[in-house]
Design a protein around this motif. Sequence first.
Motif, mmCIF file in Angstrom:
data_model
loop_
_atom_site.group_PDB
_atom_site.id
_atom_site.type_symbol
_atom_site.label_atom_id
_atom_site.label_comp_id
_atom_site.label_asym_id
_atom_site.label_seq_id
_atom_site.Cartn_x
_atom_site.Cartn_y
_atom_site.Cartn_z
ATOM 1 N N ARG A 121 0.829 -1.207 0.000
ATOM 2 C CA ARG A 121 0.000 0.000 0.000
ATOM 3 C C ARG A 121 0.870 1.268 0.000
ATOM 4 O O ARG A 121 0.575 2.234 -0.710
ATOM 5 C CB ARG A 121 -0.928 -0.048 1.215
ATOM 6 C CG ARG A 121 -1.775 1.184 1.428
ATOM 7 C CD ARG A 121 -2.864 1.341 0.387
ATOM 8 N NE ARG A 121 -3.580 2.605 0.580
ATOM 9 C CZ ARG A 121 -4.011 3.382 -0.391
ATOM 10 N NH1 ARG A 121 -3.824 3.031 -1.654
ATOM 11 N NH2 ARG A 121 -4.643 4.498 -0.124
ATOM 12 N N VAL A 122 1.962 1.262 0.806
ATOM 13 C CA VAL A 122 2.832 2.443 0.879
ATOM 14 C C VAL A 122 3.472 2.708 -0.483
ATOM 15 O O VAL A 122 3.560 3.857 -0.926
ATOM 16 C CB VAL A 122 3.908 2.271 1.980
ATOM 17 C CG1 VAL A 122 4.978 3.343 1.867
ATOM 18 C CG2 VAL A 122 3.257 2.318 3.356
ATOM 19 N N ALA A 123 3.872 1.653 -1.173
ATOM 20 C CA ALA A 123 4.473 1.822 -2.497
ATOM 21 C C ALA A 123 3.470 2.474 -3.450
ATOM 22 O O ALA A 123 3.811 3.386 -4.217
ATOM 23 C CB ALA A 123 4.931 0.467 -3.040
ATOM 24 N N GLU A 124 2.232 1.999 -3.376
ATOM 25 C CA GLU A 124 1.150 2.570 -4.177
ATOM 26 C C GLU A 124 1.001 4.070 -3.924
ATOM 27 O O GLU A 124 0.939 4.883 -4.851
ATOM 28 C CB GLU A 124 -0.165 1.914 -3.738
ATOM 29 C CG GLU A 124 -0.898 1.058 -4.757
ATOM 30 C CD GLU A 124 -2.046 0.329 -4.061
ATOM 31 O OE1 GLU A 124 -1.985 -0.907 -4.024
ATOM 32 O OE2 GLU A 124 -2.968 0.999 -3.531
ATOM 33 N N LEU A 126 3.127 6.167 -2.442
ATOM 34 C CA LEU A 126 4.319 6.924 -2.841
ATOM 35 C C LEU A 126 4.252 7.242 -4.329
ATOM 36 O O LEU A 126 4.535 8.362 -4.763
ATOM 37 C CB LEU A 126 5.586 6.120 -2.516
ATOM 38 C CG LEU A 126 6.068 6.176 -1.061
ATOM 39 C CD1 LEU A 126 7.094 5.084 -0.800
ATOM 40 C CD2 LEU A 126 6.678 7.545 -0.746
ATOM 41 N N GLN A 127 3.871 6.239 -5.083
ATOM 42 C CA GLN A 127 3.739 6.398 -6.533
ATOM 43 C C GLN A 127 2.714 7.495 -6.859
ATOM 44 O O GLN A 127 2.989 8.412 -7.632
ATOM 45 C CB GLN A 127 3.271 5.061 -7.107
ATOM 46 C CG GLN A 127 2.897 5.107 -8.570
ATOM 47 C CD GLN A 127 3.983 4.454 -9.421
ATOM 48 O OE1 GLN A 127 4.446 3.371 -9.078
ATOM 49 N NE2 GLN A 127 4.401 5.120 -10.467
ATOM 50 N N ARG A 134 11.767 9.004 -3.220
ATOM 51 C CA ARG A 134 12.070 9.690 -1.951
ATOM 52 C C ARG A 134 11.707 8.822 -0.739
ATOM 53 O O ARG A 134 11.719 9.295 0.386
ATOM 54 C CB ARG A 134 11.276 11.002 -1.848
ATOM 55 C CG ARG A 134 11.634 12.022 -2.904
ATOM 56 C CD ARG A 134 12.853 12.815 -2.468
ATOM 57 N NE ARG A 134 13.152 13.872 -3.418
ATOM 58 C CZ ARG A 134 14.098 13.757 -4.348
ATOM 59 N NH1 ARG A 134 14.805 12.649 -4.449
ATOM 60 N NH2 ARG A 134 14.332 14.754 -5.172
ATOM 61 N N ALA A 135 11.387 7.561 -0.990
ATOM 62 C CA ALA A 135 10.849 6.689 0.064
ATOM 63 C C ALA A 135 11.735 6.648 1.302
ATOM 64 O O ALA A 135 11.247 6.668 2.430
ATOM 65 C CB ALA A 135 10.655 5.270 -0.472
ATOM 66 N N ILE A 152 0.048 14.119 2.935
ATOM 67 C CA ILE A 152 -1.199 13.730 2.258
ATOM 68 C C ILE A 152 -1.231 12.209 2.073
ATOM 69 O O ILE A 152 -2.250 11.550 2.297
ATOM 70 C CB ILE A 152 -1.332 14.448 0.899
ATOM 71 C CG1 ILE A 152 -1.449 15.962 1.131
ATOM 72 C CG2 ILE A 152 -2.550 13.942 0.134
ATOM 73 C CD1 ILE A 152 -1.369 16.790 -0.143
ATOM 74 N N GLY A 153 -0.069 11.666 1.694
ATOM 75 C CA GLY A 153 0.028 10.205 1.555
ATOM 76 C C GLY A 153 -0.368 9.511 2.846
ATOM 77 O O GLY A 153 -1.114 8.528 2.849
ATOM 78 N N ARG A 154 0.138 10.038 3.963
ATOM 79 C CA ARG A 154 -0.195 9.459 5.259
ATOM 80 C C ARG A 154 -1.705 9.582 5.527
ATOM 81 O O ARG A 154 -2.315 8.673 6.084
ATOM 82 C CB ARG A 154 0.592 10.187 6.359
ATOM 83 C CG ARG A 154 0.297 9.664 7.753
ATOM 84 C CD ARG A 154 1.065 10.446 8.788
ATOM 85 N NE ARG A 154 0.695 11.851 8.765
ATOM 86 C CZ ARG A 154 1.418 12.829 9.316
ATOM 87 N NH1 ARG A 154 2.554 12.545 9.918
ATOM 88 N NH2 ARG A 154 1.016 14.073 9.265
#
Lengths: 222, 401
Positions: A121-124, A126-127, A134-135, A152-154
């Motif tokens: 999910r985090v990879a998704e 970040l993309q 920048r991960a 915002i991702g968080r």
Amino acid sequence: MIELQAVERRFQVGDEIVHGLRGVSLSIADGDYLSIMGPSGSGKSTLLNILGLLDRPDAGHYRLEGTETTTQDEEARAGLRQHHIGFVFQAFHLIPRLTAAQNIALPMTLAGVAPAQRERRVAEVLQAMGLSDRARHTPNQLSGGQRQRVAIGRAIVMQPQVLLADEPTGNLDQHSGGEVIKVLEQLNDQGITLIVVTHDPAIGARARRRIRMLDGAIESDQ
Amino acid sequence: MNLGDNLRMAAGALRGARLRTGLMLLAMSIGVASVVLLTALGEGARRYVVNEFASLGTHLLIMLPGRNETTGGAPPLLGATPRDLTLDDALAMLRSQAILRVAPLTIGNAPVSHGGLSREVSVLGSTPELFPIRHLDIAQGDPLPAGDPTRGAAVAVLGSTLKQELFGHRHALGEWVRINDRRFRVIGILADSGESLGQDLGDMVIIPVASAQALFNTPGLFRVLIQARSLASIPAAQRAAREIIRARHDGEDDVTIITQDALLSTFDKILRALTFTVGGIAAISLVVAGILIMNVMLVSVSQRTAEIGLMKAVGAANRQILRLFLVESLLLAGAGAGTGLLLAAAGTAALRAAFPDFPLAAPTWAPLAAVTVALLAGLVFGLAPARRAARMDPVRALTGR
Ligand SMILES: Nc1ncnc2c1ncn2[C@@H]1O[C@H](COP(=O)(O)OP(=O)(O)O)[C@@H](O)[C@H]1O
Ligand SMILES: [Mg+2]
């Protein structure tokens, strides 16, 4: 669906009672895009905090997806925040010792989501935020715009229905501010309910529904 | 949130404040190490004393002439000096079923010489029973001859040091030595068994008790060593010994009997208590370390106010925040305790190297108790900061109001 009914919020400051909100009633349909504007101290943040279940009204009702929230206990409200609400703050509020990926994963980590699922999910996310490269960077290695995109991702990593942003561009220059708004609007296009508090009339004007607050009450709603 | 993530998160927060964490680890580890080391010293002292007493012999009763009474009554008017303990008194002990062996003992100092060399040493007069009772081993030759103890043969068993001083590497068995002005034939050499309660067993000579009585012209005995048949029969042996003396001394049991086991268990109790006490005193430093943890965690909570608010905003319930900070304190205490155990191991090794004869050993309960107290301190003193974090109002926390 968000329904506020005659919501009051008062603060005790010394001997005085300050009215944060006075009888605010408001309903917001799923997938809507609202901006909240108004002078400083008019109650915009207080309204947003109540919508986000971070704060409790002193009087009135708040139903979220049909659930009356004002009578719920702290744990139930934390659960609703976890699954239904995403927050974006002016000051980003990233944890400085965690990487971008870890900051984004934080809500899932707290929720006890299994590591493998978390990583996917985090990879998704970040993309989607344009941060794949920048991960592994920590917040102080990122620009302001990048930091807000991590935030915002968080906010969306748990796939909430509602996204609340309190002056999300307040700490950003024009260009990165514009980018951040674009990201938020994209999320709204995908169906999330977006509520943005802002000082910037240009940004406020972009919303489908524009609310002006004055002295703890809704002055206009267009 | 699962425990692995919880630990990782706590560890990350601790790594984020290196100096603070380092100082806390130091305080906790010194506490744990001092509990372990001090109890190791106490336990070492206990073992040392127990070993010393055990080397005296097993189930041993020591009878000495004269009553050692401190209770009541005026002193006897006629200043009655106690009756001597005689060889016959000693031998009469064997009538009791509870008594296995008896060794009468006469002691004096005399010069022992051979060739041109002479040395002043302790001369012990006794019987062959002395050897098993006191665990004396013979390196060469024989112990004292069996037979009627009232007849003294002119034979001697030399301590190893004495043999070395008088004969060097030469053969000593069968040679003659002179004690005072009498000649004794060397029939045995003691094994080198070091020291027992301060007496150098190498620097002495053992001769038949009758010979020693003649040599020093004393009919009385210095001590009678009595070995009871078993641990359980020590009280019976003591009673029997008194009965026999009373019968032989016109109704007076004018002797003092010391039982080795009573003495031993007294010392054992005292030193165990001492070990507990020093351990307990050292444990206070763990509590101090716990209070330090509390302060450090309180500072940490107020510095991480925004972080706590954020975690609540993304869905952490108060209970979860509480757990997060408790795990952090526990981790700090646990890591400190682990470091302390390593420190204690290093300290023990260093002390062992410096004092190889001292039986230094921490009792098994000491590290367990130290670690438990450390973790408890971490938990108890971590509670207040964790509660403060958990109860924080998220809006205020986020706005820094
Ligand atoms: N925790 C608080 N304690 C006291 N007064 C508060 C608190 N939060 C908000 N207020 C007051 O409530 C009013 C509305 O505040 P806020 O919602 O932050 O305004 P805005 O975000 O529109 O600038 C202000 O007068 C503010 O001083
Ligand atoms: Mg505000």
